[in-house]
Design an enzyme around this catalytic site. Sequence first.
Site, PDB file in Angstrom:
ATOM      1  N   HIS A  65     -33.933 -11.498  39.276  1.00 23.10           N
ATOM      2  CA  HIS A  65     -32.630 -11.593  38.525  1.00 23.10           C
ATOM      3  C   HIS A  65     -31.763 -12.350  39.040  1.00 23.10           C
ATOM      4  O   HIS A  65     -31.519 -12.224  40.307  1.00 23.10           O
ATOM      5  CB  HIS A  65     -32.296 -10.025  38.416  1.00 23.10           C
ATOM      6  CG  HIS A  65     -31.749  -9.456  39.646  1.00 23.10           C
ATOM      7  ND1 HIS A  65     -30.643  -9.617  39.994  1.00 23.10           N
ATOM      8  CD2 HIS A  65     -32.252  -8.569  40.399  1.00 23.10           C
ATOM      9  CE1 HIS A  65     -30.641  -8.806  41.202  1.00 23.10           C
ATOM     10  NE2 HIS A  65     -31.635  -8.038  41.396  1.00 23.10           N
ATOM     11  N   ASP A 176     -29.952 -10.899  47.341  1.00 23.08           N
ATOM     12  CA  ASP A 176     -30.230 -10.073  46.447  1.00 23.08           C
ATOM     13  C   ASP A 176     -29.723 -10.358  45.087  1.00 23.08           C
ATOM     14  O   ASP A 176     -28.337 -10.046  44.942  1.00 23.08           O
ATOM     15  CB  ASP A 176     -29.634  -8.635  46.524  1.00 23.08           C
ATOM     16  CG  ASP A 176     -29.916  -7.440  45.441  1.00 23.08           C
ATOM     17  OD1 ASP A 176     -30.842  -7.854  44.602  1.00 23.08           O
ATOM     18  OD2 ASP A 176     -29.525  -6.316  45.649  1.00 23.08           O
ATOM     19  N   GLU A 209     -29.361  -7.306  36.113  1.00 24.05           N
ATOM     20  CA  GLU A 209     -30.270  -6.074  36.836  1.00 24.05           C
ATOM     21  C   GLU A 209     -29.345  -5.177  37.346  1.00 24.05           C
ATOM     22  O   GLU A 209     -29.590  -3.919  37.593  1.00 24.05           O
ATOM     23  CB  GLU A 209     -31.007  -6.936  37.763  1.00 24.05           C
ATOM     24  CG  GLU A 209     -32.369  -5.962  38.037  1.00 24.05           C
ATOM     25  CD  GLU A 209     -31.942  -5.428  39.496  1.00 24.05           C
ATOM     26  OE1 GLU A 209     -32.708  -4.495  39.733  1.00 24.05           O
ATOM     27  OE2 GLU A 209     -30.798  -5.713  40.079  1.00 24.05           O
ATOM     28  N   GLU A 210     -28.230  -5.678  38.139  1.00 27.07           N
ATOM     29  CA  GLU A 210     -27.608  -4.696  39.103  1.00 27.07           C
ATOM     30  C   GLU A 210     -26.607  -3.991  38.309  1.00 27.07           C
ATOM     31  O   GLU A 210     -26.105  -2.780  38.843  1.00 27.07           O
ATOM     32  CB  GLU A 210     -26.453  -5.790  39.975  1.00 27.07           C
ATOM     33  CG  GLU A 210     -27.295  -6.615  40.760  1.00 27.07           C
ATOM     34  CD  GLU A 210     -27.842  -6.125  42.114  1.00 27.07           C
ATOM     35  OE1 GLU A 210     -27.902  -4.643  42.239  1.00 27.07           O
ATOM     36  OE2 GLU A 210     -28.530  -6.726  42.857  1.00 27.07           O
ATOM     37  N   ASP A 232     -38.059  -9.305  43.856  1.00 27.00           N
ATOM     38  CA  ASP A 232     -36.893  -8.672  44.297  1.00 27.00           C
ATOM     39  C   ASP A 232     -36.712  -8.605  45.781  1.00 27.00           C
ATOM     40  O   ASP A 232     -37.622  -9.394  46.554  1.00 27.00           O
ATOM     41  CB  ASP A 232     -36.510  -7.377  43.636  1.00 27.00           C
ATOM     42  CG  ASP A 232     -34.970  -7.279  43.368  1.00 27.00           C
ATOM     43  OD1 ASP A 232     -34.091  -7.427  44.230  1.00 27.00           O
ATOM     44  OD2 ASP A 232     -34.815  -6.962  41.951  1.00 27.00           O
ATOM     45  N   HIS A 319     -26.701  -5.340  49.850  1.00 25.01           N
ATOM     46  CA  HIS A 319     -25.401  -4.903  49.161  1.00 25.01           C
ATOM     47  C   HIS A 319     -24.146  -5.077  50.260  1.00 25.01           C
ATOM     48  O   HIS A 319     -23.178  -4.324  49.936  1.00 25.01           O
ATOM     49  CB  HIS A 319     -25.385  -3.655  48.264  1.00 25.01           C
ATOM     50  CG  HIS A 319     -26.092  -3.896  46.990  1.00 25.01           C
ATOM     51  ND1 HIS A 319     -26.012  -3.000  45.723  1.00 25.01           N
ATOM     52  CD2 HIS A 319     -27.030  -4.662  46.797  1.00 25.01           C
ATOM     53  CE1 HIS A 319     -26.847  -3.359  45.088  1.00 25.01           C
ATOM     54  NE2 HIS A 319     -27.466  -4.287  45.226  1.00 25.01           N
TER      55      HIS A 319
END
Length: 353
Positions: A65, A176, A209-210, A232, A319
């Site tokens: 993603h 990510d 996606e997030e 991922d 994150h």
Amino acid sequence: MDAGPREFLRRLLEIPGPSGYEQRVQAAWREYVGAFCPDVRTDVHNNVVATLKGSENFSVMVVGHADEIGMAIVNVDENGYLYFNRIGGVDPTILPSQRVQVLAKSGPVPGVIGKKPAHLLDADDNRPPKIHELWIDIGAKDKADALTRVRIGDPIVFGEGYAELQNGYAVARNFDNRVGIWVAAETLRALSQSGGGKATVYAVSSAQEETGVWGAGPIAFALKPNLGIAVDVTHATDYPALSKNRHGDVQLGKGPVVSRGVKTNQLVFDGLEAAGTAHNIPYQVEVEFGRTGTDADVMADRGPGIAVAVVSIPNRYMHTSTEMIHLDDLDNCVRLLVAYIRTLDGATDLTPR
């Protein structure tokens, strides 16, 4: 990692693109992949798919993603301070003192997330901040001045860009999941340069996606692959304060991580494991219990159902603005996927038995 792919990785990481605002990331991905794959298209959700046609009746979708976490402006006060809410899984406790970019129509606007100095804190100021209590300072004189530069709804990213550390480690705010779309592109490139294979390969850079794993579902429904592999990041557990007995043993530099469990197809896991062993490619294993938290979840139940697997890059400090990976894991992820995809053909049957 060769200079071309390394520069492509750096370029992907330096382009800001929270969920719903992946356009520039997708443009860079299309340009790179288009140099070796003429069949590249974009759907209405801003998913991008590149197709390498195989010689037999089997297809596999390899998807990462393109989006990253971020924020968006919800209010500008009379003094010109910007208030915001999160796009995706943003932890408010790490935001104070971060530098940010507001992705305004006229170009990025730099700013900082302000914080009261320790000298001026009251006794009750040590509680974790709530997102609506934080503000961004762009150096505006007042509300009118701020609104000449930014608009309500403008997206925001926080943290610094890509940097390589010693011993093959690297740091960035958005591994990510720019590493996922990098792996998808490089897997397609490696297969293309070797003349393709028996299976048709769809390399996909998905969107959104997030914020709920939305993008990969519609494109999987449209393509109807026999197999979907989500690429991922996953949580590394090789640093202090994490229990391997609780979270498993995942280390940077020890290879990509192959999931096995409830959602992922056991025959695909067996095939990936066999490919890694046969070609001396290091890999690790983690267990999922019915929800992978990746694009595999929305691929699995599309149409009559799609066999799915997840192959991940170990990532420390997910994150945050300082996500860390080992670059060798990227190369070995591509090697593993290429080796496995070359085993797929028209006789491949992923029905459990």
